[in-house]
Design a protein around this motif. Structure first.
Motif, PDB file in Angstrom:
ATOM      1  N   GLY A  87      -4.854  -3.629   4.634  1.00 13.95           N
ATOM      2  CA  GLY A  87      -3.585  -2.939   4.653  1.00 13.95           C
ATOM      3  C   GLY A  87      -3.789  -1.545   5.219  1.00 13.95           C
ATOM      4  N   PHE A  88      -2.729  -0.979   5.725  1.00 15.89           N
ATOM      5  CA  PHE A  88      -2.836   0.314   6.388  1.00 15.89           C
ATOM      6  C   PHE A  88      -1.700   1.220   5.914  1.00 15.89           C
ATOM      7  CE2 PHE A  88      -4.703  -2.905   9.025  1.00 15.89           C
ATOM      8  CZ  PHE A  88      -5.886  -2.328   9.443  1.00 15.89           C
ATOM      9  N   ILE A 113       0.865  -1.182   0.000  1.00 15.39           N
ATOM     10  CA  ILE A 113       0.000   0.000   0.000  1.00 15.39           C
ATOM     11  C   ILE A 113       0.900   1.231   0.000  1.00 15.39           C
ATOM     12  CG2 ILE A 113      -1.574   1.396   1.389  1.00 15.39           C
ATOM     13  CD1 ILE A 113      -2.899  -1.089   2.320  1.00 15.39           C
ATOM     14  N   GLU A 114       0.528   2.170  -0.806  1.00 14.57           N
ATOM     15  CA  GLU A 114       1.268   3.420  -0.805  1.00 14.57           C
ATOM     16  C   GLU A 114       0.249   4.559  -0.823  1.00 14.57           C
ATOM     17  OE1 GLU A 114       4.207   3.710  -3.816  1.00 14.57           O
ATOM     18  OE2 GLU A 114       4.604   5.835  -3.439  1.00 14.57           O
ATOM     19  N   ALA A 115       0.429   5.466   0.077  1.00 14.50           N
ATOM     20  CA  ALA A 115      -0.453   6.639   0.115  1.00 14.50           C
ATOM     21  C   ALA A 115       0.436   7.862   0.225  1.00 14.50           C
ATOM     22  CB  ALA A 115      -1.399   6.545   1.304  1.00 14.50           C
ATOM     23  N   GLY A 121       5.624  15.945  23.236  1.00 15.23           N
ATOM     24  CA  GLY A 121       4.376  16.362  22.619  1.00 15.23           C
ATOM     25  C   GLY A 121       4.252  15.903  21.187  1.00 15.23           C
ATOM     26  N   VAL A 122       5.191  15.116  20.725  1.00 18.81           N
ATOM     27  CA  VAL A 122       5.201  14.703  19.323  1.00 18.81           C
ATOM     28  C   VAL A 122       4.571  13.330  19.197  1.00 18.81           C
ATOM     29  CG1 VAL A 122       6.658  14.235  17.335  1.00 18.81           C
ATOM     30  CG2 VAL A 122       7.283  16.038  18.962  1.00 18.81           C
ATOM     31  N   SER A 123       3.627  13.201  18.273  1.00 17.74           N
ATOM     32  CA  SER A 123       2.987  11.921  18.000  1.00 17.74           C
ATOM     33  C   SER A 123       3.284  11.524  16.567  1.00 17.74           C
ATOM     34  CB  SER A 123       1.460  12.009  18.203  1.00 17.74           C
ATOM     35  OG  SER A 123       1.169  12.287  19.546  1.00 17.74           O
ATOM     36  N   ARG A 124       3.597  10.282  16.378  1.00 18.01           N
ATOM     37  CA  ARG A 124       3.859   9.804  15.027  1.00 18.01           C
ATOM     38  C   ARG A 124       3.107   8.497  14.832  1.00 18.01           C
ATOM     39  NH1 ARG A 124       9.953  10.196  13.127  1.00 18.01           N
ATOM     40  NH2 ARG A 124       8.871  10.329  11.134  1.00 18.01           N
ATOM     41  N   PRO A 125       2.246   8.477  13.833  1.00 20.50           N
ATOM     42  CA  PRO A 125       1.505   7.243  13.594  1.00 20.50           C
ATOM     43  C   PRO A 125       2.363   6.244  12.812  1.00 20.50           C
ATOM     44  CG  PRO A 125       0.812   8.917  12.059  1.00 20.50           C
ATOM     45  CD  PRO A 125       1.827   9.572  12.943  1.00 20.50           C
ATOM     46  N   LEU A 126       2.033   5.004  13.005  1.00 21.97           N
ATOM     47  CA  LEU A 126       2.747   3.945  12.299  1.00 21.97           C
ATOM     48  C   LEU A 126       1.723   2.939  11.792  1.00 21.97           C
ATOM     49  CD1 LEU A 126       5.444   2.403  11.611  1.00 21.97           C
ATOM     50  CD2 LEU A 126       5.059   1.164  13.739  1.00 21.97           C
ATOM     51  N   ALA A 127       1.858   2.593  10.552  1.00 24.63           N
ATOM     52  CA  ALA A 127       0.995   1.553   9.988  1.00 24.63           C
ATOM     53  C   ALA A 127       1.734   0.223  10.037  1.00 24.63           C
ATOM     54  CB  ALA A 127       0.637   1.897   8.546  1.00 24.63           C
ATOM     55  N   VAL A 128       1.008  -0.787  10.472  1.00 28.85           N
ATOM     56  CA  VAL A 128       1.584  -2.132  10.540  1.00 28.85           C
ATOM     57  C   VAL A 128       0.799  -3.005   9.572  1.00 28.85           C
ATOM     58  CG1 VAL A 128       2.032  -4.119  12.020  1.00 28.85           C
ATOM     59  CG2 VAL A 128       2.266  -1.809  12.948  1.00 28.85           C
ATOM     60  N   ASN A 129       1.496  -3.668   8.702  1.00 27.08           N
ATOM     61  CA  ASN A 129       0.836  -4.480   7.685  1.00 27.08           C
ATOM     62  C   ASN A 129       1.378  -5.900   7.694  1.00 27.08           C
ATOM     63  OD1 ASN A 129      -0.962  -2.602   6.325  1.00 27.08           O
ATOM     64  ND2 ASN A 129       0.948  -1.504   5.860  1.00 27.08           N
ATOM     65  N   PRO A 183       6.154   2.260   6.917  1.00 26.57           N
ATOM     66  CA  PRO A 183       5.253   1.204   7.404  1.00 26.57           C
ATOM     67  C   PRO A 183       6.048   0.010   7.894  1.00 26.57           C
ATOM     68  CG  PRO A 183       4.588   1.969   5.254  1.00 26.57           C
ATOM     69  CD  PRO A 183       5.917   2.573   5.524  1.00 26.57           C
ATOM     70  N   ALA A 184       5.544  -0.545   8.975  1.00 28.10           N
ATOM     71  CA  ALA A 184       6.203  -1.724   9.548  1.00 28.10           C
ATOM     72  C   ALA A 184       5.415  -2.973   9.165  1.00 28.10           C
ATOM     73  CB  ALA A 184       6.271  -1.596  11.072  1.00 28.10           C
ATOM     74  N   LEU A 185       6.078  -4.073   9.186  1.00 31.18           N
ATOM     75  CA  LEU A 185       5.424  -5.356   8.973  1.00 31.18           C
ATOM     76  C   LEU A 185       5.286  -6.061  10.310  1.00 31.18           C
ATOM     77  CD1 LEU A 185       7.267  -6.555   5.759  1.00 31.18           C
ATOM     78  CD2 LEU A 185       5.028  -5.458   5.945  1.00 31.18           C
ATOM     79  N   THR A 186       4.285  -6.874  10.385  1.00 32.29           N
ATOM     80  CA  THR A 186       4.091  -7.600  11.646  1.00 32.29           C
ATOM     81  C   THR A 186       5.367  -8.378  11.963  1.00 32.29           C
ATOM     82  OG1 THR A 186       3.116  -9.405  10.421  1.00 32.29           O
ATOM     83  CG2 THR A 186       1.607  -7.828  11.396  1.00 32.29           C
TER      84      THR A 186
END
Lengths: 562, 286
Positions: free
Chosen positions: A292-293, A208-210, A504-512, A461-464
């Motif tokens: 996928g995320f 997945i690519e966004a 105070g910094v948040s960073r989202p991570l997608a795990v696929n 993105p990380a993988l499981t």
């Protein structure tokens, strides 16, 4: 001989009361009577049976003692001496493919549970999970016990061979008795590998690519879908930010031939960004690879600050003015150390105290070179992509050292005239010492520098199964649905979204879960039949209790009992 | 005291019975085959020289002209001898008390009737006794002596022998007859006294002993021991043997013509005395 409840051996002390009672019973009470003659006549007939009575009493004592001893032994729960039981290593492949909807995991669990329950008590079993990292679950359990609750198989690999090696090294196994049963959907060299179910068709999202265009609300979503089924399959997909039904973005995958892989794209306006979820529908044999995320940063204007000891370069000001709609803040002069909060800092003819920055000139760390000839420029680099610098002339420069961690953007015979790394771009000459501001490429160069340096860089993105360390130092990891954060080193588990927070910094991570090896479900190999557990013989206590009952009955039934 | 006044009055209304009455040498209230000085006319005989002229029946002389003298019956006493067994075996279940009470009752009846009483408390030998007691006045002393008589020893009826004076009277033996030689002893009493009454004191507890389980029985008199398993069968055999012994004694007495009465140790004394009043007993109402 060993006992399950050795404390009951103290019941042997009950033999003493039995003997005492017998002796008390044998001890005749003295009774004085007025006349013995009639008693003598009555006892005459009895006297003839005195011999039998003696034998009977001794036999009664022996039978009662034996019965009490048998009961005490039965209560202590003796174990049979004899052949040592078998140690069974029950290995479960917990790779994601074992979670296929054809029920292979359920069959494995049910079969193993029935097998463990049918084991004789002298046997033992231990659970091993063959995942990415083979491991044992708990210790050795006695035969007949139920199987413990096992995790849902969703790991990216099933290292059955590693698990078998771990079994062989188990120090708790009784030597010479170890046997192994493996429940897996792949070939292995175990003693027994029960045949599992047959896989169904499976489509999987492979990638997945966004990506968001710079300074634009449009997000381009691309998902690659592969067909691992044995026949062509048509499917639909959808993507969405959030959870509302109105947010669904259809992805027309269409028909996919066996083994075919297709990328489908869609554009969506998502100024707020967020977590993008892509799903295939309907569900197929393996659910884990149908989702996928991706993490999409929000749209925002870049903040640029200019540090110049003298008057700001008019060329630079002009170039930034062109970009002003994309900038949150126009150019300005800031003091070093006060630059906090900006995305890009431009140090014009001064020394930056720290990166990241776009530095127009470096301090004089190298001797100046007059008129270095530009020999090449990196046309494939995002900063110089599409720019023509063939007319670039530099009157005086201080060529940069060749840093392996930086990319040379503009090279000359005297050395690099411009270099870029992940967080800074450095020019080896002052703008006034070159004709770069006069070139048509200059505003584009500045724009590209600002875009590249200010681009929001989501965590890859990380993988499981991956270990993820987004920050140096301590941070928190918030998984979806969790009420408390995870602290410290974190390993990606199920596919989904997690948020890393530091300060105070948040960073989202997608795990696929993108693993063709697991998605390519194959028919499980023909397994060998499970061995029939040896029939559990009746425990010794049953025989002991029966013997005690028989002895007591015999004692009761023998003639001459008092 | 063994008895109260009312019971004494009851006893005074009784009299000792004997099948073959052999009266004593002393005058008493019992008719005798001899002639004597009682008021009861017996016969006439011809006058011989030396006869008391007061005995001549002058009416007969007037009618027949011959001298005849009237003869009267002589009244003599009965010498009763009461032998009571006070051996160890009599110490069970109240047998000794009942035996002493019976002996006292019989003795008192004899004294109240004017008979001569000799008595003896015996075990394996004579332990106490008295001879030649007469009259109600001796009754109190008799009762007290009987009450104070020592007890113990084996049962040996041969140790009980009537005094010479009582050899022709009535012998009353009160015992449990545990002595295996009781019948011989009773038999030897016959030639001497002629009349022997056997009062056999028994106890219900002897017939139905409350014994159970393995026992070592000890004879109270001899100390002899025997191991017995007191189960139902043994107790039944014991009862059979005991009753057989008692019946054998009773049959012997019947053969010998001796009145035999079996008296329960726990029975009221009045009932026991009443048993002696039955036909074939030792007592009768005046």
């Amino acid at each position: 001989m060993s006992f399950d409840r050795p404390l009951f051996l103290w019941a042997f002390l009950a033999l003493a009361p039995v003997v005492a009672a017998f002796l008390m019973k044998r001890r005749r009470m003295r009774v004085v009577v007025s006349d013995l003659e009639a008693w003598l006549a009555a006892a005459e007939a009895k006297r003839a049976k005195a011999g039998w009575r003696t034998i009977r009493d001794a036999g009664s004592l022996a039978m009662n003692l034996a019965a009490c001893a048998a009961l005490a032994l039965a209560a202590a729960g003796p174990r049979r001496a004899g052949p040592q039981g078998t140690d069974w290593a029950l290995v479960f492949d917990v790779s994601a493919s074992m979670g296929a909807r054809d029920g292979r995991w359920r069959k494995a669990i049910e079969g193993a549970d029935a097998f463990a329950r049918a084991l004789p008590s002298r046997d033992r079993f231990r659970i091993y999970l063959a995942g990415e990292f083979p491991r044992a679950v708990g210790g050795w359990r006695g035969g007949g016990e139920a199987l413990p609750v096992l995790p849902v198989p969703e790991e990216r690999a099933g290292d059955v061979d590693g698990a078998l090696a771990l079994v062989a090294l188990d120090p708790g196994a009784r030597p010479g008795t170890l046997r192994t049963v493996v429940w897996t959907d792949r070939a292995c060299a175990a003693d027994f590998a029960p045949r599992l179910g047959k896989a169904g068709n499976n489509l999987a999202i492979e990638a997945i690519e966004a990506s968001r265009e710079w300074n634009s609300a449009k997000v381009e979503v691309t998902a690659r879908v592969a067909n691992y089924a044995s026949a062509a399959v048509g499917t639909m997909g959808w993507a969405r930010f959030g959870s509302g039904a109105d947010d669904l973005i259809p992805l027309d995958v269409g028909d996919l031939a066996t083994g075919e892989s297709k990328a489908v794209s869609a554009s969506v306006l998502a100024p707020a960004g967020g977590m993008l979820e892509v799903n295939l529908t309907p569900g197929d044999a393996l659910a884990l690879d149908d989702s996928g995320f991706a993490a999409v940063p929000p749209l925002r204007r870049a903040r640029v600050l200019v540090e110049a000891p003298e008057a700001k370069s008019p060329f630079l000001s002009s170039a930034l003015a062109v970009l002003s709609p994309a900038l949150e803040e126009g150019s300005g002069i800031v003091e070093p150390g006060k630059a906090k909060g900006a995305d890009v800092f431009i140090f014009d003819r001064c020394t930056p105290s720290a990166f990241p920055c776009l530095s127009i000139a470096l301090p004089e760390v190298r001797p100046a070179v007059d008129a270095p000839a530009v020999t090449s420029w990196a046309t494939d680099h995002p900063i110089l992509r599409g720019l023509d610098l063939s007319r670039l002339r530099v009157a005086r420069a201080r060529p940069l050292p060749r840093d392996p961690g930086a990319t040379v953007l503009i090279d000359s015979a005297a050395g690099p005239l411009a270099a870029a790394s992940a967080d800074h771009v450095v020019l080896a000459f002052a703008l006034e010492d070159s004709n770069l501001p006069l070139l048509a490429a200059f505003p584009l160069f500045v724009r590209n520098c600002v875009e590249e340096l200010s681009r929001e860089r989501p965590l890859p993105p990380a993988l499981t199964g991956d270990w993820v360390t987004p920050f140096a130092g301590s941070y928190e990891v918030w998984e979806a649905g969790s009420t408390s954060p995870h602290a410290g080193a974190w390993r990606a588990g199920r596919p989904g979204v997690v948020i890393f927070r530091q300060g105070g910094v948040s960073r989202p991570l997608a795990v696929n879960f993108f693993d063709p090896a697991e998605s390519a479900l194959v028919d499980p190999p023909a397994g060998r039949e499970l061995p029939a557990p040896e029939r559990e013989p009746s425990p010794p206590w049953v025989f002991l209790a029966a013997a005690a009952a028989l002895l007591l009955a015999l004692d009761w039934a023998l003639p001459g009992r008092r | 005291m063994l008895f109260d006044d009312s019971f004494l009055r009851t006893l005074e209304s009784l009299v000792l019975l004997a099948k073959r009455l052999r009266t004593g040498e002393r005058a008493g209230e019992r008719p005798s085959p001899r002639t004597g000085a009682s008021v009861e006319f017996r016969d006439y005989r011809s006058y011989v020289e030396g006869d008391d002229l007061r005995t001549v029946d002058w009416n007969v002389y007037a009618r027949h002209g011959q001298l005849h003298v009237k003869q009267f019956s002589a009244e003599r006493d009965l010498h009763a001898w009461v032998a009571v067994d006070v051996s160890e075996s009599m110490g069970f279940f109240g047998k000794r008390d009942q035996a002493l009470a019976l002996a006292a009752a019989v003795g008192y009846v004899a004294l109240a009737r004017g008979d001569t009483l000799s008595w003896e408390a015996f075990g394996e030998k004579k332990l106490a006794g008295g001879e030649g007691l007469r009259g109600k006045g001796a009754g109190i002393g008799f009762l007290r002596a009987l009450e104070a008589a020592p007890a113990g020893g084996k049962t040996d009826l041969r140790a009980a022998s009537p005094p010479p004076g009582a050899s022709r009277g009535l012998a009353v033996v009160v015992s449990d007859f545990c002595d295996t030689r009781s019948r011989e002893a009773l038999h030897t009493m016959r030639p001497r006294g002629g009349n022997v009454v056997a009062l056999h004191v028994v106890a219900d507890e002897e017939l139905k002993p409350a014994l159970e389980g393995p026992l070592r029985l000890v004879d109270a008199e001899t100390g002899r021991e025997v191991d017995v398993d007191a189960d139902e069968r043994t107790l039944a055999r014991y009862r059979e043997a005991l009753v057989a012994r008692w019946d054998a004694l009773e049959a012997f007495c019947a053969r010998e013509g001796m009145p035999y009465r079996r008296v329960l140790a726990r029975a009221p004394l009045l009932d026991a005395v009443a048993a002696l009043l039955r036909p074939g007993g030792a007592l009768a109402r005046r």
